[in-house]
Design a protein around this motif. Structure first.
Motif, PDB file in Angstrom:
ATOM      1  N   LEU A  39      -2.361  -3.291  -3.764  1.00 45.36           N
ATOM      2  CA  LEU A  39      -1.437  -2.298  -4.314  1.00 45.36           C
ATOM      3  C   LEU A  39      -1.921  -0.882  -4.042  1.00 45.36           C
ATOM      4  O   LEU A  39      -1.121   0.003  -3.700  1.00 45.36           O
ATOM      5  CB  LEU A  39      -1.285  -2.535  -5.817  1.00 45.36           C
ATOM      6  CG  LEU A  39      -0.353  -1.587  -6.575  1.00 45.36           C
ATOM      7  CD1 LEU A  39       1.043  -1.620  -5.982  1.00 45.36           C
ATOM      8  CD2 LEU A  39      -0.317  -1.967  -8.057  1.00 45.36           C
ATOM      9  N   ALA A  42      -1.138  -0.076  -0.430  1.00 44.69           N
ATOM     10  CA  ALA A  42       0.286   0.133  -0.182  1.00 44.69           C
ATOM     11  C   ALA A  42       0.773   1.454  -0.770  1.00 44.69           C
ATOM     12  O   ALA A  42       1.621   2.136  -0.180  1.00 44.69           O
ATOM     13  CB  ALA A  42       1.085  -1.032  -0.760  1.00 44.69           C
ATOM     14  N   GLU A  43       0.232   1.840  -1.926  1.00 49.18           N
ATOM     15  CA  GLU A  43       0.690   3.058  -2.590  1.00 49.18           C
ATOM     16  C   GLU A  43       0.399   4.303  -1.759  1.00 49.18           C
ATOM     17  O   GLU A  43       1.146   5.288  -1.812  1.00 49.18           O
ATOM     18  CB  GLU A  43       0.006   3.164  -3.959  1.00 49.18           C
ATOM     19  CG  GLU A  43       0.587   4.230  -4.865  1.00 49.18           C
ATOM     20  CD  GLU A  43      -0.066   5.595  -4.672  1.00 49.18           C
ATOM     21  OE1 GLU A  43       0.530   6.609  -5.096  1.00 49.18           O
ATOM     22  OE2 GLU A  43      -1.188   5.631  -4.109  1.00 49.18           O
ATOM     23  N   TYR A  46       3.457   4.148   0.662  1.00 53.21           N
ATOM     24  CA  TYR A  46       4.830   3.969   0.166  1.00 53.21           C
ATOM     25  C   TYR A  46       5.008   4.522  -1.244  1.00 53.21           C
ATOM     26  O   TYR A  46       5.835   4.024  -2.008  1.00 53.21           O
ATOM     27  CB  TYR A  46       5.177   2.484   0.160  1.00 53.21           C
ATOM     28  CG  TYR A  46       4.956   1.781   1.471  1.00 53.21           C
ATOM     29  CD1 TYR A  46       5.786   2.028   2.565  1.00 53.21           C
ATOM     30  CD2 TYR A  46       3.921   0.875   1.631  1.00 53.21           C
ATOM     31  CE1 TYR A  46       5.589   1.387   3.770  1.00 53.21           C
ATOM     32  CE2 TYR A  46       3.719   0.220   2.835  1.00 53.21           C
ATOM     33  CZ  TYR A  46       4.548   0.479   3.900  1.00 53.21           C
ATOM     34  OH  TYR A  46       4.352  -0.160   5.097  1.00 53.21           O
ATOM     35  N   VAL A  51       9.097  -0.633  -5.378  1.00 50.73           N
ATOM     36  CA  VAL A  51       8.327  -1.843  -5.080  1.00 50.73           C
ATOM     37  C   VAL A  51       8.808  -3.030  -5.902  1.00 50.73           C
ATOM     38  O   VAL A  51       8.811  -4.156  -5.412  1.00 50.73           O
ATOM     39  CB  VAL A  51       6.815  -1.627  -5.308  1.00 50.73           C
ATOM     40  CG1 VAL A  51       6.524  -1.241  -6.748  1.00 50.73           C
ATOM     41  CG2 VAL A  51       6.041  -2.896  -4.956  1.00 50.73           C
ATOM     42  N   SER A  60       8.370   2.341  -8.776  1.00 54.31           N
ATOM     43  CA  SER A  60       7.901   2.750  -7.460  1.00 54.31           C
ATOM     44  C   SER A  60       6.480   2.253  -7.285  1.00 54.31           C
ATOM     45  O   SER A  60       5.823   1.820  -8.243  1.00 54.31           O
ATOM     46  CB  SER A  60       7.943   4.275  -7.323  1.00 54.31           C
ATOM     47  OG  SER A  60       6.958   4.859  -8.161  1.00 54.31           O
ATOM     48  N   TYR A  61       5.962   2.350  -6.072  1.00 53.67           N
ATOM     49  CA  TYR A  61       4.576   1.953  -5.821  1.00 53.67           C
ATOM     50  C   TYR A  61       3.621   2.779  -6.672  1.00 53.67           C
ATOM     51  O   TYR A  61       2.651   2.253  -7.236  1.00 53.67           O
ATOM     52  CB  TYR A  61       4.245   2.089  -4.339  1.00 53.67           C
ATOM     53  CG  TYR A  61       4.671   0.897  -3.514  1.00 53.67           C
ATOM     54  CD1 TYR A  61       3.771  -0.117  -3.218  1.00 53.67           C
ATOM     55  CD2 TYR A  61       5.968   0.776  -3.054  1.00 53.67           C
ATOM     56  CE1 TYR A  61       4.149  -1.225  -2.474  1.00 53.67           C
ATOM     57  CE2 TYR A  61       6.371  -0.331  -2.316  1.00 53.67           C
ATOM     58  CZ  TYR A  61       5.458  -1.336  -2.026  1.00 53.67           C
ATOM     59  OH  TYR A  61       5.847  -2.437  -1.309  1.00 53.67           O
ATOM     60  N   SER A  62       3.886   4.087  -6.776  1.00 56.19           N
ATOM     61  CA  SER A  62       3.005   4.950  -7.576  1.00 56.19           C
ATOM     62  C   SER A  62       3.045   4.570  -9.046  1.00 56.19           C
ATOM     63  O   SER A  62       2.011   4.540  -9.722  1.00 56.19           O
ATOM     64  CB  SER A  62       3.410   6.418  -7.412  1.00 56.19           C
ATOM     65  OG  SER A  62       3.129   6.869  -6.104  1.00 56.19           O
ATOM     66  N   ILE A 248       3.951  -6.965  -1.078  1.00 56.90           N
ATOM     67  CA  ILE A 248       3.578  -5.645  -1.597  1.00 56.90           C
ATOM     68  C   ILE A 248       2.846  -4.780  -0.578  1.00 56.90           C
ATOM     69  O   ILE A 248       3.205  -3.611  -0.381  1.00 56.90           O
ATOM     70  CB  ILE A 248       2.788  -5.793  -2.906  1.00 56.90           C
ATOM     71  CG1 ILE A 248       3.764  -6.123  -4.041  1.00 56.90           C
ATOM     72  CG2 ILE A 248       2.000  -4.523  -3.232  1.00 56.90           C
ATOM     73  CD1 ILE A 248       3.138  -6.291  -5.390  1.00 56.90           C
ATOM     74  N   GLY A 251       5.117  -2.880   1.962  1.00 56.49           N
ATOM     75  CA  GLY A 251       6.062  -1.832   1.579  1.00 56.49           C
ATOM     76  C   GLY A 251       7.455  -2.347   1.274  1.00 56.49           C
ATOM     77  O   GLY A 251       8.427  -1.583   1.332  1.00 56.49           O
ATOM     78  N   LYS A 253      10.582  -4.000  -1.088  1.00 56.71           N
ATOM     79  CA  LYS A 253      11.094  -4.001  -2.459  1.00 56.71           C
ATOM     80  C   LYS A 253      11.271  -5.447  -2.891  1.00 56.71           C
ATOM     81  O   LYS A 253      11.911  -6.231  -2.201  1.00 56.71           O
ATOM     82  CB  LYS A 253      12.426  -3.250  -2.555  1.00 56.71           C
ATOM     83  CG  LYS A 253      12.990  -3.241  -3.971  1.00 56.71           C
ATOM     84  CD  LYS A 253      14.217  -2.329  -4.082  1.00 56.71           C
ATOM     85  CE  LYS A 253      15.471  -2.995  -3.573  1.00 56.71           C
ATOM     86  NZ  LYS A 253      16.680  -2.207  -3.860  1.00 56.71           N
TER      87      LYS A 253
END
Length: 518
Positions: A39, A42-43, A46, A51, A60-62, A248, A251, A253
Motif C-alpha cells: 500500500l 502504491a500510494e 496513485y 483504491v 483514495s490510496y492516501s 492494490i 493502482g 479500484k
C-alpha cells in the motif's frame, strides 16, 4: 539469479522504471517487508486515485494508507499489538477489515483470517489452538465471541457508540509516533470449510517467492489493461485476499460488499463499470440469472475457489463472450493453474495449463504421469506454505493431463466411488447431467451399498417450472453415460447446500442420506 529474474519479469510486465524502483526501496525502508509495504508503494504513485469502495465509504490510496497507519498506531498504543503476536479476524468484506489487515501486518503480528461461518464450538477450537492475543470482529458475531472461551482483548469493526475501527480512524487525533520496520508478519489462511478442524496455511510476504503467480495473473488475465474490479468472494478466503493484494500495488479500484447478493453485485458492476470480477461459480450463475445486461462492462470474469461446470462456461460464453477465466489454487499451494477463454474453448472442463515455476505430479512416483492417468494432484512451488522444506503438497484433488498438457479435475480424492469394482468420479457424471436443459444444479455422491460396495446417488435441482421425472432423467442419462456411472437413485431438491465460499457442501447431502436410511 532471483534478483535478475525479478528485474526481467517486472520489466516484461512494464512495472520496472527508475522511479518505480526508488518507490519500492523507500517503501521497504519505511515499512519493512509486510502487507503495508504494498500500500505504501502504491500510494506514492496513485495518491488521490480511488483504491477501495465498500457499502459505507470510498477511499483514495492516501486515505487508506493514512487510516491504516493511524489504526496501527492505535493498536500499538492501546493494545500493545506487536511482532510475534496472533490476531484473529472474524469479519465479512468491508473497508474496516482491509484497514485492519494492513495495520496488524504493519505491526509485525500474524493475521488469522477466520471463516465467517464459524459456530461458537468451532471458534473455541481456534481459540484453544492458537490463544489469540487480539480479536477483530463484526457486530453480528457478538454471540459467537461472547459465548466462547475467548477472554483476551478485542475490537469491533463497526459500532455507533462502542470503540470500533470505523470511529477510531475517523475520530482519533493523528499521532506522530514512528513505527519501526517489521518483516515478521504472516498471513494465515484456513484450508477447509466449517466442519471439522481445518489446517492452517501460513504465508509470509515475499516478492521473490510470489513472482511467478503474480506475473501469470497479470499476463494471462491482461490485468494491466483494466481499471476497476469487483471482488465478490470473501476476503477471509485465500482467493479473495490474494486478488485484493494483487490489485492494490497496480493502482486499481477495488469494489467490495459486506455480503454477496446477485442483484446488488450486478448493480455495483454496472454503476462502477467494472471490467474485472473475481468470484466463485455460484455467484456467476446467480448474476447471469438476475441481469446479464448489468454485466456488459466485464471483459475478465475470474472464477476460482470451486468447481466450474461446463454448462456455466457455455452460458457465460453465450451471454458475455470470451471473458471467462478458470483459476485453480489452494490455500496451501497458492495459484497454480489458469484456463484462459481460449483454453475453455479447447475444453470447458479444463483448469488450463500450469504456471511457470512449479512442479506437478498426479501419481505416487512423484512424476507428472502419463496422458490420461488419474491420480492425486500434488504440487511443489516457491510460493506454497512448504517452500522452505521443498516438499510436495497433496491437494486432495484427483486430476489428469491430456496429450496437450491441459489439466482436468476429477473431484476430491475422498469423493471417488468404487462401485462394482469400477472407479467412478462423481464430477464426470455431474458435468454430463448439468447439460440437461431442465437442470439448474446437480451433485453426485457415493453411499455404502451391500451388493456393489458403493453406489451413486444424485441430488438434482430443477429449473423453474421444469417437468422432469426420475424415470425420464435416468433414460436421458443412459444415452450419455456408461452403465457404471448411472446413479442408482435420484433425489429432487428445492435448493443445494453451499458454503459461504460458494463450495457445494456434499457432507450435508451424505448426512441426509444417512439420516433417511436410519
Amino acid at each position: 539469479m532471483k534478483v535478475f529474474k525479478l528485474i526481467y519479469v517486472l520489466y516484461k510486465i512494464k512495472l520496472l522504471s527508475p522511479l518505480g524502483l526508488y518507490r519500492f526501496i523507500t517503501s521497504f525502508f519505511a515499512c519493512g517487508m509486510n502487507l503495508m509495504t504494498l500500500l505504501h508503494f502504491a500510494e506514492k504513485k496513485y495518491a488521490n486515485k480511488t483504491v477501495l469502495v465498500d457499502d459505507k465509504e470510498t477511499l483514495s490510496y492516501s486515505q487508506l494508507l493514512a487510516e491504516s497507519y493511524q489504526l496501527a498506531i492505535y493498536l500499538k498504543e492501546n493494545y500493545q499489538i506487536q511482532s510475534g503476536q496472533k490476531v484473529g479476524f472474524l469479519c465479512k468484506n468491508h473497508a474496516s477489515l482491509v484497514k485492519a489487515i494492513f495495520a496488524v501486518s504493519r505491526l509485525g503480528a500474524d493475521l488469522y483470517l477466520l471463516n465467517a461461518e464459524l459456530k461458537t464450538s468451532q471458534f473455541n477450537q481456534f481459540v484453544e489452538r492458537h490463544d489469540f492475543d487480539f480479536l477483530i470482529y463484526d457486530l453480528e458475531f457478538t454471540d459467537v465471541v461472547h459465548h466462547s472461551d475467548y477472554s483476551n482483548a478485542k475490537l469491533l469493526s463497526y459500532h455507533d457508540q462502542l470503540a470500533a475501527i470505523d470511529n477510531i480512524v475517523h475520530s482519533t487525533k493523528t499521532s506522530k509516533l514512528a513505527l519501526p520496520r517489521y518483516s515478521t508478519s504472516k498471513l494465515v489462511l484456513q484450508t477447509s470449510g466449517t466442519t471439522g478442524m481445518s489446517k492452517e496455511a501460513p504465508h509470509k510476504p515475499s516478492l521473490f517467492n510470489y513472482l511467478n503467480p503474480f506475473a501469470a495473473f497479470l499476463q494471462r488475465l491482461k490485468i494491466l489493461n483494466y481499471k476497476t474490479a469487483y471482488i465478490g468472494s470473501p476476503l477471509f478466503h485465500g482467493y479473495g485476499i490474494a486478488v485484493l493484494l494483487l490489485f492494490i500495488p497496480l493502482g486499481k479500484k477495488v469494489v467490495i460488499s459486506h455480503t454477496f447478493e446477485a442483484s446488488k453485485a450486478c448493480r455495483l458492476i454496472r454503476d462502477h463499470q467494472a471490467e474485472v470480477v473475481t468470484l466463485v461459480p455460484l455467484m456467476l450463475q446467480k448474476m447471469l440469472q438476475h441481469n446479464v445486461d448489468d454485466l456488459r462492462s466485464l471483459v475478465c470474469v475470474a472464477s476460482g475457489g470451486a468447481k466450474l461446470s461446463t454448462k456455466l462456461v457455455d452460458e457465460t460464453q453465450r451471454f458475455l463472450g470470451d471473458v471467462l477465466y478458470n483459476l485453480y489454487g489452494t490455500s496451501e499451494s497458492g495459484l497454480n493453474f489458469i484456463a484462459t477463454p481460449e483454453d475453455l474453448r479447447y475444453s470447458p472442463a479444463t483448469i488450463g495449463k500450469r504456471i511457470n515455476g512449479m512442479a506437478v505430479r498426479v501419481d505416487e512416483q512423484m512424476e507428472e504421469g502419463k496422458s490420461g492417468q488419474v491420480g492425486q494432484l500434488c504440487i511443489k512451488n516457491d510460493w506454497s506454505i512448504s517452500n522452505k522444506n521443498n516438499t510436495w503438497i497433496q491437494t486432495g484433488d484427483l486430476a489428469y493431463k491430456d496429450e496437450n498438457d491441459y489439466y482436468f479435475l476429477c473431484g476430491r480424492s475422498d469423493d471417488m466411488v468404487v462401485s462394482g469394482g469400477e472407479n467412478v468420479y462423481p464430477i464426470e457424471v455431474e458435468q454430463v447431467v448439468i447439460q440437461h436443459s431442465f437442470i439448474e444444479d446437480v451433485a453426485v455422491v457415493g453411499v455404502q451399498d451391500e451388493q456393489f460396495g458403493q453406489r451413486l446417488t444424485a441430488f438434482v435441482l430443477l429449473t423453474e417450472d421444469a417437468d422432469l421425472t426420475e424415470k425420464d432423467l435416468l433414460e436421458w442419462m443412459r444415452l450419455r453415460l456408461p452403465r457404471f456411472q448411472i446413479p442408482k437413485s435420484i433425489t429432487f431438491v428445492h435448493h443445494m447446500p453451499y458454503t459461504l465460499q460458494g463450495k457445494l457442501d456434499k457432507k450435508q447431502l451424505r448426512r441426509r442420506i444417512e439420516n433417511e436410511e436410519k
